[in-house]
Motif scaffolding. Structure first.
Motif, PDB file in Angstrom:
ATOM      1  N   LEU A 273      -4.784  -1.138  -2.763  1.00  0.00           N
ATOM      2  CA  LEU A 273      -4.876   0.268  -2.391  1.00  0.00           C
ATOM      3  C   LEU A 273      -3.465   0.836  -2.317  1.00  0.00           C
ATOM      4  O   LEU A 273      -2.624   0.316  -1.581  1.00  0.00           O
TER       5      LEU A 273
ATOM      6  N   THR B  48       3.750  -3.560   5.321  1.00  0.00           N
ATOM      7  CA  THR B  48       3.538  -3.118   3.931  1.00  0.00           C
ATOM      8  C   THR B  48       4.791  -2.510   3.326  1.00  0.00           C
ATOM      9  O   THR B  48       4.862  -2.338   2.114  1.00  0.00           O
TER      10      THR B  48
ATOM     11  N   VAL C 171     -10.390   5.946   0.986  1.00  0.00           N
ATOM     12  CA  VAL C 171     -10.568   4.525   0.690  1.00  0.00           C
ATOM     13  C   VAL C 171     -11.685   4.321  -0.325  1.00  0.00           C
ATOM     14  O   VAL C 171     -11.564   3.500  -1.235  1.00  0.00           O
TER      15      VAL C 171
ATOM     16  N   GLU D 137      -2.547  -8.324   3.093  1.00  0.00           N
ATOM     17  CA  GLU D 137      -3.941  -8.350   2.658  1.00  0.00           C
ATOM     18  C   GLU D 137      -4.850  -8.266   3.870  1.00  0.00           C
ATOM     19  O   GLU D 137      -4.581  -8.883   4.904  1.00  0.00           O
TER      20      GLU D 137
ATOM     21  N   VAL E 194      -1.437  -2.169  -0.096  1.00  0.00           N
ATOM     22  CA  VAL E 194      -2.131  -3.163   0.716  1.00  0.00           C
ATOM     23  C   VAL E 194      -3.318  -3.632  -0.107  1.00  0.00           C
ATOM     24  O   VAL E 194      -3.904  -2.857  -0.857  1.00  0.00           O
TER      25      VAL E 194
ATOM     26  N   GLY F  46      -7.137  -5.372  -0.268  1.00  0.00           N
ATOM     27  CA  GLY F  46      -8.360  -5.742   0.417  1.00  0.00           C
ATOM     28  C   GLY F  46      -9.132  -6.692  -0.470  1.00  0.00           C
ATOM     29  O   GLY F  46      -9.052  -6.621  -1.699  1.00  0.00           O
TER      30      GLY F  46
ATOM     31  N   LEU G 205      -8.717  -0.673   6.140  1.00  0.00           N
ATOM     32  CA  LEU G 205      -7.880   0.041   5.170  1.00  0.00           C
ATOM     33  C   LEU G 205      -7.869   1.535   5.456  1.00  0.00           C
ATOM     34  O   LEU G 205      -6.828   2.195   5.304  1.00  0.00           O
TER      35      LEU G 205
ATOM     36  N   TRP H 258       0.650  -2.306   8.845  1.00  0.00           N
ATOM     37  CA  TRP H 258       1.178  -1.132   8.130  1.00  0.00           C
ATOM     38  C   TRP H 258       2.702  -1.221   8.032  1.00  0.00           C
ATOM     39  O   TRP H 258       3.279  -0.957   6.972  1.00  0.00           O
TER      40      TRP H 258
ATOM     41  N   THR I 124     -13.259  -4.640   5.949  1.00  0.00           N
ATOM     42  CA  THR I 124     -12.006  -4.441   5.209  1.00  0.00           C
ATOM     43  C   THR I 124     -11.802  -2.963   4.910  1.00  0.00           C
ATOM     44  O   THR I 124     -10.708  -2.426   5.114  1.00  0.00           O
TER      45      THR I 124
ATOM     46  N   TYR J 170     -10.209   2.533  -3.371  1.00  0.00           N
ATOM     47  CA  TYR J 170     -10.367   1.087  -3.169  1.00  0.00           C
ATOM     48  C   TYR J 170     -11.752   0.615  -3.611  1.00  0.00           C
ATOM     49  O   TYR J 170     -11.883  -0.187  -4.520  1.00  0.00           O
TER      50      TYR J 170
END
Length: 164
Positions: free
Chosen positions: A34, A103, A141, A109, A42, A44, A123, A100, A119, A145
């Motif tokens: 993402l 990252t 998201v 992850e 990041v 997921g 996220l 965060w 997840t 994602y």
């Protein structure tokens, strides 16, 4: 600024791809990655599926009701039963904030059994920390994602009430 931005720039911008750190960030566009509005990345994933090809995480947060198996990288377990919410919301906020921050230069992850509900919820909370408005974070998201991320009404409500 895009439709998901809060209007203010969070952090220092140190999370741009290529920032120095333990292993560097994920490559945008890689499986499960993402890309957050700040440029941070990041990943997921679902633990019931094989590890995606490419580099391993440098740090993982496992969102499970039971203690996870050991992994060869640094990890943290956040107790979170399937289809529910984190067992300890204060701890969850600390875990999300730490992740965060990581990252900015690490491959972080988040993983649960299927990689969607818990997840996706985590996220979405990271997206809020990154500047996405809480009421738009689930949509963000799902768009960037997984279209089925954040599975239950209470997970959606948790994200809407989460503040950066």
């Amino acid at each position: 600024m895009n439709e998901f931005d809060s209007g203010s720039a969070p952090g220092t911008g140190a999370g741009r791809p290529g920032a120095a750190g333990a292993g560097g960030p994920w490559e945008a566009g890689a499986a499960g990655v993402l890309l957050l509005p700040s440029g941070r990345t990041v990943r997921g994933r679902g633990l019931r599926r094989p590890l995606p090809p490419g580099p391993s995480p440098s740090y993982a947060v496992h969102l499970l009701g039971r203690r996870p198996s050991e992994v060869p990288w640094e990890s943290r377990w956040l107790r979170w039963p399937d289809f529910w919410l984190p067992s300890n919301r204060a701890e969850a906020r600390e875990v999300f904030t730490d992740a965060w921050e990581r990252t900015a230069g690490e491959r972080v992850e988040f993983a649960c059994g299927g990689g969607r509900g818990r997840t996706g919820t985590a996220l979405a909370c990271l997206a809020v920390l990154d500047g996405v408005r809480a009421e738009r974070a689930v949509e963000f998201v799902r768009r960037h994602y997984d279209a089925h991320a954040v599975e239950t009404p209470w997970q959606k409500r948790y994200v809407r009430q989460f503040s950066g």
